[in-house]
Design an enzyme around this catalytic site. Sequence first.
Site, PDB file in Angstrom:
ATOM      1  N   ASP A   1       0.936  -1.137   0.025  1.00  0.00           N
ATOM      2  CA  ASP A   1       0.082   0.068   0.184  1.00  0.00           C
ATOM      3  C   ASP A   1       0.970   1.163   0.036  1.00  0.00           C
ATOM      4  O   ASP A   1       1.575   1.523   0.874  1.00  0.00           O
ATOM      5  CB  ASP A   1      -0.908  -0.051   1.287  1.00  0.00           C
ATOM      6  CG  ASP A   1      -1.778   1.285   1.474  1.00  0.00           C
ATOM      7  OD1 ASP A   1      -1.639   2.151   0.626  1.00  0.00           O
ATOM      8  OD2 ASP A   1      -2.326   1.287   2.396  1.00  0.00           O
TER       9      ASP A   1
ATOM     10  N   LYS B   1       2.529  11.258  -3.524  1.00  0.00           N
ATOM     11  CA  LYS B   1       1.725  10.613  -4.350  1.00  0.00           C
ATOM     12  C   LYS B   1       0.683  11.521  -5.065  1.00  0.00           C
ATOM     13  O   LYS B   1       0.192  11.211  -6.089  1.00  0.00           O
ATOM     14  CB  LYS B   1       0.766   9.628  -3.372  1.00  0.00           C
ATOM     15  CG  LYS B   1      -0.239   8.704  -4.170  1.00  0.00           C
ATOM     16  CD  LYS B   1      -0.688   7.536  -3.043  1.00  0.00           C
ATOM     17  CE  LYS B   1      -1.851   7.001  -3.477  1.00  0.00           C
ATOM     18  NZ  LYS B   1      -2.185   5.894  -2.620  1.00  0.00           N
TER      19      LYS B   1
ATOM     20  N   GLU C   1      -7.275   0.351  -4.465  1.00  0.00           N
ATOM     21  CA  GLU C   1      -7.418   0.283  -3.243  1.00  0.00           C
ATOM     22  C   GLU C   1      -8.501  -0.277  -2.366  1.00  0.00           C
ATOM     23  O   GLU C   1      -8.412  -1.085  -1.576  1.00  0.00           O
ATOM     24  CB  GLU C   1      -6.777   1.644  -2.482  1.00  0.00           C
ATOM     25  CG  GLU C   1      -5.474   1.801  -2.607  1.00  0.00           C
ATOM     26  CD  GLU C   1      -4.725   3.426  -2.447  1.00  0.00           C
ATOM     27  OE1 GLU C   1      -5.682   4.332  -2.149  1.00  0.00           O
ATOM     28  OE2 GLU C   1      -3.854   3.627  -2.848  1.00  0.00           O
TER      29      GLU C   1
ATOM     30  N   ASP D   1     -13.141   5.016   1.616  1.00  0.00           N
ATOM     31  CA  ASP D   1     -11.852   4.914   1.822  1.00  0.00           C
ATOM     32  C   ASP D   1     -11.279   6.371   2.106  1.00  0.00           C
ATOM     33  O   ASP D   1     -10.989   7.209   0.994  1.00  0.00           O
ATOM     34  CB  ASP D   1     -11.118   4.204   0.716  1.00  0.00           C
ATOM     35  CG  ASP D   1      -9.535   4.294   0.938  1.00  0.00           C
ATOM     36  OD1 ASP D   1      -9.052   4.804   2.077  1.00  0.00           O
ATOM     37  OD2 ASP D   1      -8.705   3.619   0.359  1.00  0.00           O
TER      38      ASP D   1
END
Length: 520
Positions: free
Chosen positions: A8, A71, A150, A173
């Site tokens: 992850d 990211k 994810e 999420d």
Amino acid sequence: MAKVLGIDLGTTFSAAAYMDPQTGMPKIIPNSEGKTTTPSVVMFDGDDVVVGEQAKSNSMLDPYNVVQFVKRNMGNPDYSFERDNGETYKAEDISAIILKRVVADAEAYLDDKVTGAVITVPAYFSDAQRKATINAGQIAGLNVLAVINEPTAAALSFGMSKAAAGQNIMVYDIGGGTFDVTIIHVAEDGKMNVVATGGDRNLGGFDCDNALMNYVTDQFEEQTGVDMTDDDEAMQELREKCESAKISLSQREKVTVSVSACGKKAKVEVTRAKFEDLCAGVFDKTRTIVEIVMDDAQMRPSDLSKVLLVGGSSRMPAIRNLVRQQLQMEPSCELNPDEAVALGAAYYADLLCNGQAPAESEPARAAFSGGAPRAAAANIPFTDVNSHGLGVVIWDEDSQSEINSIIIPKNTPIPAQETNQYSTMQDNQRCIDLRVTEGDDTDLGYVTMIGNAEIQLRPHPAGSPVAVTLGLDANGVICGEVYDLIDNVKVGEIQIRRQANMDDGEVEQHRRNMAKINPV
Ligand code: AMP
């Protein structure tokens, strides 16, 4: 035996897991400090490159040599980080350094070589962002077996033991930098099929930190008469303090942030109610995205069996209240929000390497997207959908302007192939400039051009029919073909050149450059 990992690669934290042969279940790998997650922060310190907790805590002292939240810049060709000695790094390089630390810790823990990995990406990541993530893995020297969304990974880690056939599960999420909502239907055979997905790649806990920072700097100015926003070091320090104040507010009703900048000091009191007020804009955006995904799935709250909370920001009481109100159910906290994604990815990595080969027509082969090298086939226990529409630019007679014509709408199960028919505009038209788009709007201002090609046509009268087929394969690779429907022949193919990404030669060059970096 060499190992494969699920990784992850988060905006704020990263985690790795592997399939434990003793239990047959995935297990989180602690890092060299014994923690289950590693901050996704890189610090350049002379010849040393440091990743994790130490880099994060030094971000205040040496902000110009520390990189965080990279990211958010994956797939952005204009981003580069320049350190004090003038060396520059692309977002893929910084992510590769984080991956190297995670893999080195895993190898030390497992006492084994890591050969491959499944890396997770937000469902809402575009084609270019997925490709950049794969390239980061390759620069780190990894064989990237696949990238997986994810929320799908989180659902897999839940579904391994708990999902029941017929259930509709929402994975909600909300992490540091991204927000994803995905609805998954569990089929009779236990396979998890993504029904709809949506989100915002720039929405998360980071925005709450920013909202709190703005409030505290205003209060500081009110109390001291000093605007501290130009003091970079003080602002870095404030960012850390605001994040920890935010986390405390998940438990406590009130916190005090002590600020010192430009030789002045102040104490700013923040109640949970005030904090929630400051973040109202962030919460409103999450509400709208949930509405859109529910509409896309054509579901009402009563159609959902469960809402699984994932991501560190789901610990905020305001988020839990929001879910309760909007979806009229108690959200489930049975997944560990920091670990579920890596665990699901590890399960998938193991399946890809050790699973049985499916029949050729097996649609679940499409479950991963993103252009990873094709991994060993496996009985993949889910199907995914595309999170962005794909289309082409056409001339609209009514509006007398160019518009986006969507050929593969978002939330189409992949692999997908769709065809639209268009007409030529002039007699004996010799060519068309075919431009492929990614996005869900007809307005070209809201979509991304991802490739173009000049296609030669055969001479026919104006208004002659032409068919354009776009395909999205199991690896998320986009292809296109153009057919002349008068002569019934294929007249051209579209090669998508991703300008936002590195080509193979550049990836290899960056891999060689980064080989000397062994982060600690
Ligand atoms: P992730 O990207 O899933 O690792 O989530 C990281 C984000 O979760 C960061 O913005 C953290 O500040 C936030 N976070 C972690 N724990 C808490 C908490 N208890 N309350 C509020 N936010 C949290």
